[in-house]
Write a protein that holds these residues in place. Structure first.
Motif, short mmCIF file in Angstrom:
data_model
loop_
_atom_site.label_atom_id
_atom_site.label_comp_id
_atom_site.label_asym_id
_atom_site.label_seq_id
_atom_site.Cartn_x
_atom_site.Cartn_y
_atom_site.Cartn_z
N PRO A 185 19.05 3.47 -46.13
CA PRO A 185 17.73 3.46 -45.47
C PRO A 185 17.84 3.31 -43.95
O PRO A 185 17.07 3.94 -43.21
CB PRO A 185 17.02 2.26 -46.10
CG PRO A 185 17.68 2.08 -47.41
CD PRO A 185 19.11 2.43 -47.19
N LEU A 186 18.79 2.50 -43.49
CA LEU A 186 18.98 2.34 -42.05
C LEU A 186 19.43 3.65 -41.41
O LEU A 186 18.95 4.01 -40.32
CB LEU A 186 20.01 1.24 -41.78
CG LEU A 186 20.43 1.03 -40.31
CD1 LEU A 186 19.23 0.61 -39.49
CD2 LEU A 186 21.56 0.00 -40.20
N LEU A 187 20.32 4.36 -42.08
CA LEU A 187 20.79 5.64 -41.56
C LEU A 187 19.64 6.64 -41.46
O LEU A 187 19.54 7.39 -40.48
CB LEU A 187 21.90 6.21 -42.46
CG LEU A 187 23.16 5.36 -42.63
CD1 LEU A 187 24.14 6.05 -43.57
CD2 LEU A 187 23.82 5.08 -41.28
N VAL A 188 18.77 6.63 -42.46
CA VAL A 188 17.62 7.55 -42.45
C VAL A 188 16.67 7.21 -41.31
O VAL A 188 16.17 8.11 -40.62
CB VAL A 188 16.88 7.49 -43.81
CG1 VAL A 188 15.62 8.34 -43.76
CG2 VAL A 188 17.79 7.96 -44.94
N VAL A 189 16.44 5.92 -41.07
CA VAL A 189 15.56 5.50 -39.98
C VAL A 189 16.14 5.93 -38.63
O VAL A 189 15.42 6.45 -37.76
CB VAL A 189 15.34 3.98 -40.01
CG1 VAL A 189 14.64 3.50 -38.74
CG2 VAL A 189 14.54 3.58 -41.23
N ILE A 252 26.70 8.36 -38.20
CA ILE A 252 25.75 8.42 -39.31
C ILE A 252 26.32 9.23 -40.46
O ILE A 252 26.28 8.82 -41.62
CB ILE A 252 24.41 9.01 -38.83
CG1 ILE A 252 23.77 8.10 -37.78
CG2 ILE A 252 23.45 9.21 -40.00
CD1 ILE A 252 22.52 8.66 -37.15
N VAL A 253 26.88 10.41 -40.14
CA VAL A 253 27.47 11.25 -41.18
C VAL A 253 28.68 10.56 -41.80
O VAL A 253 28.84 10.54 -43.03
CB VAL A 253 27.89 12.62 -40.59
CG1 VAL A 253 28.65 13.45 -41.62
CG2 VAL A 253 26.67 13.38 -40.10
N GLU A 254 29.52 9.96 -40.97
CA GLU A 254 30.72 9.30 -41.48
C GLU A 254 30.36 8.07 -42.33
O GLU A 254 30.99 7.84 -43.37
CB GLU A 254 31.61 8.87 -40.31
CG GLU A 254 32.39 10.01 -39.67
CD GLU A 254 33.51 10.51 -40.57
OE1 GLU A 254 34.40 9.72 -40.90
OE2 GLU A 254 33.46 11.70 -40.95
N THR A 255 29.37 7.31 -41.92
CA THR A 255 28.96 6.15 -42.70
C THR A 255 28.37 6.56 -44.04
O THR A 255 28.65 5.94 -45.08
CB THR A 255 27.92 5.31 -41.92
OG1 THR A 255 28.49 4.89 -40.67
CG2 THR A 255 27.49 4.09 -42.70
N GLN A 269 30.51 -1.05 -34.73
CA GLN A 269 30.41 -0.71 -33.31
C GLN A 269 29.88 0.70 -33.12
O GLN A 269 29.00 0.95 -32.28
CB GLN A 269 31.78 -0.85 -32.65
CG GLN A 269 31.77 -0.57 -31.15
CD GLN A 269 33.15 -0.74 -30.52
OE1 GLN A 269 34.12 -1.09 -31.19
NE2 GLN A 269 33.23 -0.49 -29.22
N ALA A 270 30.41 1.64 -33.91
CA ALA A 270 29.96 3.04 -33.82
C ALA A 270 28.50 3.16 -34.25
O ALA A 270 27.71 3.88 -33.63
CB ALA A 270 30.85 3.93 -34.67
N LEU A 271 28.13 2.43 -35.32
CA LEU A 271 26.76 2.48 -35.79
C LEU A 271 25.81 1.83 -34.77
O LEU A 271 24.69 2.30 -34.56
CB LEU A 271 26.65 1.77 -37.14
CG LEU A 271 25.47 2.13 -38.03
CD1 LEU A 271 25.43 3.61 -38.32
CD2 LEU A 271 25.51 1.33 -39.32
N GLY A 272 26.29 0.77 -34.12
CA GLY A 272 25.49 0.15 -33.06
C GLY A 272 25.30 1.07 -31.88
O GLY A 272 24.23 1.09 -31.26
#
Length: 300
Positions: A185-189, A252-255, A269-272
């Motif tokens: 859900p976080l990635l979608v947001v 986002i794609v990698e996560t 860190q990358a997501l942040g």
């Protein structure tokens, strides 16, 4: 008594009575705050947002033979093409994952971002006639696009889940889902807000420079190759890896791939970084959108 005094007193009493009788339900005032999104107004017009969502959803495949089935056919055919071209002919690495699951994971995520961005980027141009006739919060239009594409994303996510479950039930040892699925859900947001911010920027610019719409459509296709959709990030080294990591969609794609398939690069860190870029882009998009919406009818 002086006649003039009587008339003046009558006019004052009439004006006072009229002021008491008038009860305004709506007051239209110019907005001067650039950072104001007007979410309260959008909430009041939430029924209109849902109507726009329904319109976008229905009009896309209206008068087509297969209708909503195209939501499944498009990513499926794209995945098969990638398997043939990039997997079997170009022999690109998939980190040992089944090619079908690997490519479909990237396509599912990328399609939501790309479709939302390209659709939002022409909001002012495509709806200039409607905007010029009636007032409603302009933000309802791009928000409805984000939501309607979210429906498409949910359908395509279901297709990916079916393929994912197939490999799990087959006992494929290369697929290892983990707890980061909870971050979906976080990635979608993040994707929705990033595409919304970029879309508002380009929608403002296309009111004057219509060529940007065509340039953006071409640029989004190129940007996909700068995102690990058809290859894993682990296969890239040197300066090109740093360039790809600068793309906020990369993490986002990698996560997403790491969460469901257990192979990929996951980093807080990358997501942040992606979240920070998204907030900056959304801030700029809000400023530009609010500035242009006041006078865009003069240039469209």
């Amino acid at each position: 008594m002086d006649t003039t005094s009587v008339l003046e007193k009558s006019e004052v009493n009439y004006a006072a009575g009229s002021a008491q009788e008038e009860s305004w339900t709506e007051v239209i005032q110019p907005r001067t705050r650039l950072l104001e999104l007007g979410l309260a107004d959008v909430w009041r017009y939430r029924d209109l947002v849902m109507l726009f969502v329904r319109r976008d959803f229905v009009s896309t495949y209206k008068q087509t033979v297969l209708g909503p089935i195209w939501f499944f056919i498009q990513p499926l055919l794209t995945t098969i093409t990638y398997v043939i071209v990039f997997g079997n002919i170009a022999k690109l690495s998939t980190d040992g994952l089944p090619q079908m699951a690997f490519y479909l994971a990237g396509i599912t995520v990328w399609n939501y971002f790309a479709q939302t961005l390209t659709s939002t980027s022409t909001v002012f141009r495509d709806n200039a006639t409607m905007f010029g006739k009636v007032y409603f919060p302009r933000l309802t239009m791009p928000l409805s696009i984000v939501i309607s594409n979210l429906v498409r994303f949910a359908i395509q996510l279901g297709l990916f889940a079916a393929v994912w479950l197939y490999y799990l039930l087959q006992g494929n040892n290369n697929i290892h889902p983990n707890w980061t699925i909870a971050l979906t859900p976080l990635l979608v947001v993040i994707m929705g807000l990033l595409s919304l911010g970029l879309g508002m920027i380009f929608s403002a610019l296309t009111t004057k420079y219509r060529d940007l719409a065509m340039l953006l459509a071409f640029g989004v296709q190129l940007l996909m190759y700068a995102t690990p959709v058809i290859y894993p990030l682990s296969s890239i080294t040197g300066w090109s890896r740093k360039l790809i990591e600068a793309n906020p969609m990369t993490s986002i794609v990698e996560t997403f791939r790491y969460a469901f398939l257990g192979s990929g690069t996951f980093s807080w860190q990358a997501l942040g970084y992606s979240t920070g870029v998204t907030l900056v882009v959304l801030l700029l998009g809000t400023i530009i959108f609010n500035r242009v919406q006041k006078s865009f009818t003069d240039t469209v």
